[in-house]
Design a protein around this motif. Structure first.
Motif, short mmCIF file in Angstrom:
data_model
loop_
_atom_site.label_atom_id
_atom_site.label_comp_id
_atom_site.label_asym_id
_atom_site.label_seq_id
_atom_site.Cartn_x
_atom_site.Cartn_y
_atom_site.Cartn_z
N MET A 28 0.84 -1.20 0.00
CA MET A 28 0.00 0.00 0.00
C MET A 28 0.87 1.24 0.00
N LYS A 29 0.50 2.23 -0.76
CA LYS A 29 1.32 3.42 -0.87
C LYS A 29 1.20 4.27 0.41
N ARG A 30 2.35 4.56 0.97
CA ARG A 30 2.37 5.29 2.23
C ARG A 30 1.79 6.69 2.08
N ARG A 31 2.07 7.34 0.92
CA ARG A 31 1.58 8.71 0.71
C ARG A 31 0.06 8.73 0.66
N THR A 32 -0.54 7.73 0.02
CA THR A 32 -1.99 7.66 -0.07
C THR A 32 -2.60 7.44 1.31
N VAL A 33 -1.98 6.55 2.11
CA VAL A 33 -2.49 6.28 3.46
C VAL A 33 -2.43 7.54 4.31
N LYS A 34 -1.32 8.28 4.23
CA LYS A 34 -1.20 9.52 4.99
C LYS A 34 -2.27 10.52 4.58
N SER A 63 -15.14 6.80 10.05
CA SER A 63 -15.00 6.29 8.68
C SER A 63 -16.09 6.86 7.78
N SER A 64 -17.32 6.93 8.27
CA SER A 64 -18.43 7.45 7.45
C SER A 64 -18.24 8.92 7.12
N ARG A 65 -17.87 9.70 8.12
CA ARG A 65 -17.72 11.14 7.89
C ARG A 65 -16.47 11.44 7.06
N ALA A 66 -15.40 10.70 7.29
CA ALA A 66 -14.19 10.95 6.50
C ALA A 66 -14.43 10.65 5.02
N SER A 67 -15.08 9.51 4.73
CA SER A 67 -15.37 9.18 3.32
C SER A 67 -16.39 10.16 2.74
N ASN A 68 -17.33 10.62 3.57
CA ASN A 68 -18.29 11.61 3.10
C ASN A 68 -17.60 12.92 2.75
N ASP A 69 -16.60 13.30 3.55
CA ASP A 69 -15.83 14.51 3.26
C ASP A 69 -15.06 14.36 1.95
N MET A 70 -14.48 13.18 1.73
CA MET A 70 -13.77 12.93 0.48
C MET A 70 -14.71 13.00 -0.71
N ARG A 71 -15.88 12.37 -0.58
CA ARG A 71 -16.86 12.39 -1.67
C ARG A 71 -17.33 13.82 -1.93
N LYS A 82 -5.60 -2.19 -7.81
CA LYS A 82 -5.75 -1.00 -8.66
C LYS A 82 -6.40 -1.37 -9.98
N ALA A 83 -5.97 -2.48 -10.56
CA ALA A 83 -6.56 -2.94 -11.82
C ALA A 83 -8.03 -3.31 -11.62
N GLN A 84 -8.36 -3.87 -10.46
CA GLN A 84 -9.75 -4.24 -10.18
C GLN A 84 -10.64 -3.00 -10.11
N SER A 85 -10.17 -1.93 -9.43
CA SER A 85 -10.95 -0.69 -9.34
C SER A 85 -11.13 -0.05 -10.71
N ALA A 86 -10.07 -0.07 -11.53
CA ALA A 86 -10.16 0.51 -12.87
C ALA A 86 -11.16 -0.26 -13.73
N SER A 134 -9.01 2.52 -4.22
CA SER A 134 -10.19 3.36 -4.47
C SER A 134 -9.90 4.81 -4.10
N ALA A 135 -9.15 5.01 -3.01
CA ALA A 135 -8.81 6.37 -2.60
C ALA A 135 -7.95 7.06 -3.66
N GLU A 136 -7.06 6.32 -4.29
CA GLU A 136 -6.24 6.91 -5.35
C GLU A 136 -7.10 7.38 -6.52
N ARG A 137 -8.13 6.60 -6.87
CA ARG A 137 -9.03 7.01 -7.95
C ARG A 137 -9.84 8.25 -7.55
N LEU A 138 -10.22 8.30 -6.27
CA LEU A 138 -10.98 9.45 -5.80
C LEU A 138 -10.09 10.68 -5.71
N PHE A 139 -8.85 10.49 -5.27
CA PHE A 139 -7.90 11.61 -5.19
C PHE A 139 -7.55 12.13 -6.59
N ALA A 140 -7.62 11.25 -7.60
CA ALA A 140 -7.35 11.70 -8.97
C ALA A 140 -8.39 12.74 -9.39
#
Length: 578
Positions: free
Chosen positions: A1-7, A88-96, A189-193, A309-315
């Protein structure tokens, strides 16, 4: 897992420090009460010395303490689960929410360049996967780390030799889990794509189902769906298979730890260095110590899916937004209606120029018709006037002010636009008509509908103006949807008009009535009319004939026919008989 994405994911947890602190505190209490259980169990066992040598009072005392510790551990775990679910719910809601806000500020070229189904998949599916991964991570990580550390401390106090055995074997389990995790990240990553592509394809096929059936495209549609679905199946199977190896592997290592503790503890008990109750306590602690490793590796699949999934959302979140309005940008409240374009160049793809050295001068109140073959730049010109796209070179101005120096909201508020492609939201007829003027009264809404000749069919709907329009306007005909879009403009009474094939889906009789309404609406207003049926724009003050991004002819209908040029050929071709 990418450390930068986790941070970066953890930055969305930061605003909920209070809930995180409560979760940590309850996790520590949960671990504390869980660790006390084996101690009370061991003490109770030690009060059973043999046949006829049972200290019943001591046994009941420690069993009561065991029961209390179990209840308190359960209560602490419940508080921890509530707090982590909230985080978890509020953090993902903030991201969305942030992704959706960025999506509404991105240039149209981003929307045009990505399948809508893939964007929807990122906003909905990927955000949910991030929430689930966060929940699993927090509920397993917080008590897991505390359990490992607490168990090691207690075991070291009771018997350092047994604790040392456990510590020496543990790195094997961690190394194995890390080895598998590093090699499965790419599969997730390939699965999410692939999931995004499948969502995009399904969205496209469902939206165009009538065309699919009309052209007998079903079999080819099935084949394409199967190809994408098979890709999703393959990547999903590989990712789950390889990640599922982690849990059995760590369980095997942990079983070795448990066996080692049992053997060494039994030898120690025989030698008299520990009691049978302490041995029981050690075996329970060995099981508790290894359990967090099993749990964490068990949810590794979800954690890796969440990161992918977070990487796709951050994109989406990192997508450049429209160039912000300058602090001193103008926001005029009135518009004279003069529009000029000076030496404008534009291209969707830098290597393929579309509009080159475009010049235009429209006086207030003029009615400008734009005609030309498909792909000549008519709709592109409209997009540039509205600043949906920025010009590459040159300048477009309204009343002498460059539109680059105007606030977008002010510029777009000057125009009323009816496009060939209608858009209605899933709401009542009244709300759709009042989309540009939410505070409009019922009388104003009905007056606009009457002006657009939509009042008649609206009254025949089941609930009239309160009828809820299905997603995409599925319960209305194409002509009815277009009449509602026209009524929306009639209500706003904009200072300038853009009509891009505004009556293309309306029957001839209604079109004549709507054209009369437009005639009244366009009086005194600068208007741009894009039309393929040249008979509808003969009364325009000026007709711009475009070809390959250039204005090649301009003038009135009569003047252009007299020239016997491109427009005359285009006009006469409507009546040509082969």
């Amino acid at each position: 897992m990418k450390r930068r994405t986790v941070k970066r994911i953890l930055t969305y947890v930061r605003p909920y420090r209070a809930a995180f602190a409560a979760s940590c505190a309850s996790a520590l209490l949960y671990v504390l009460f869980t660790l006390l259980g084996p101690v009370f169990t061991g003490r109770a066992i030690d009060n059973i010395l043999g046949p006829g040598q049972v200290d019943l009072r001591g046994v009941l005392y420690y069993l009561a303490l065991l029961g209390i510790s179990v209840l308190l551990a359960a209560a602490s775990q419940w508080v921890m689960n509530v707090c982590t679910r909230k985080i978890s719910s509020r953090a993902s809601n903030d991201m969305r929410g942030e992704a959706f806000r960025v999506l509404n500020r991105t240039p149209l070229k981003y929307i045009d360049g990505h399948t809508h189904g893939d964007i929807i998949s990122r906003m909905v599916n990927d955000a949910d996967l991030v929430a689930e991964g966060l929940l699993q991570g927090l509920t397993q990580l917080l008590p897991g780390v505390a359990t490992i550390l607490g168990t090691l401390v207690v075991m070291a106090v009771l018997n350092p030799v047994i604790a040392l055995v456990v510590v020496l074997v543990t790195p094997v389990s961690i190394a194995f889990a890390g080895f598998v995790a590093r090699r499965t990240t790419g599969f997730f990553k390939a699965q999410s794509a692939a999931q995004g592509r499948l969502s995009g394809f399904v969205n496209e096929m469902v939206a165009g189902q009538s065309v699919v059936k009309a052209f007998g495209y079903e079999d080819r549609c099935f084949a394409q769906f199967d190809a994408i679905s098979d890709e999703l199946y393959d990547t999903g199977l590989k990712s789950v298979f390889y990640s599922s190896v982690t849990n059995p592997g760590t369980r095997f290592v942990n079983a070795i730890v448990y066996a080692a503790v049992g053997v060494i503890g039994a030898i120690s008990a025989i030698g008299g260095s520990i009691t049978v109750g302490q041995l029981s306590c050690f075996l329970t602690y060995a099981n508790q110590y290894t359990k967090p490793f099993n749990e964490v590796t068990g949810v590794l699949t979800q954690l890796q899916t969440a990161v992918a999934s977070a990487e796709r959302l951050f994109a989406v979140i990192d997508e450049p937004t429209e160039r912000p309005d300058a602090p001193d940008a103008l926001a005029p409240t009135a518009c004279g209606g003069r529009v000029t374009a000076s030496h404008v160049d534009f291209a969707y793809v830098p290597a393929v120029p579309l509009i080159e050295d475009f010049n235009l001068d429209v006086m207030p109140g003029q009615r400008i018709a734009i005609v030309g073959p498909t792909g000549c730049g008519k709709t592109t010109l409209i997009n540039l006037l509205m600043r949906f796209y920025e010009v590459d070179r040159g300048e477009i101005a309204v009343d002498g002010n460059s539109i680059a120096k105007l606030r977008r909201s002010a510029l777009r508020g000057m125009y009323g636009m009816v496009l060939q492609e209608t858009w209605l939201k899933c709401a009542t007829v009244r709300e759709n008509i009042a989309y540009g003027k939410p505070d409009a009264t019922d009388e104003e809404v009905k007056a606009a509908a009457k002006a657009a000749y939509a009042h008649g069919f609206i009254k025949r709907l089941p609930q009239g103006y309160d009828t809820v329009i299905a997603p995409g306007g599925g319960n209305l005909s194409a002509g009815q949807k277009q009449l509602l879009c026209i009524a929306r403009i009639m209500l706003c009474q904009p200072q300038m008009l853009i009509l891009d094939e505004a009556t293309s889906s309306i029957d001839t009789r209604t079109e004549m009535l709507v054209q009369q309404a437009f005639e009244k609406l366009m009086q005194g207003r600068t208007s741009f009319v894009v039309a393929h049926r040249l008979s509808t724009i003969q009364s325009a003050d000026r007709i711009l004939v475009m070809n390959a991004g250039h204005i090649i002819e301009q003038g009135t209908h009569a003047e252009l026919l007299a020239k016997q040029g491109f427009y005359a050929n285009l006009y006469n071709s409507q009546f040509a008989v082969e």
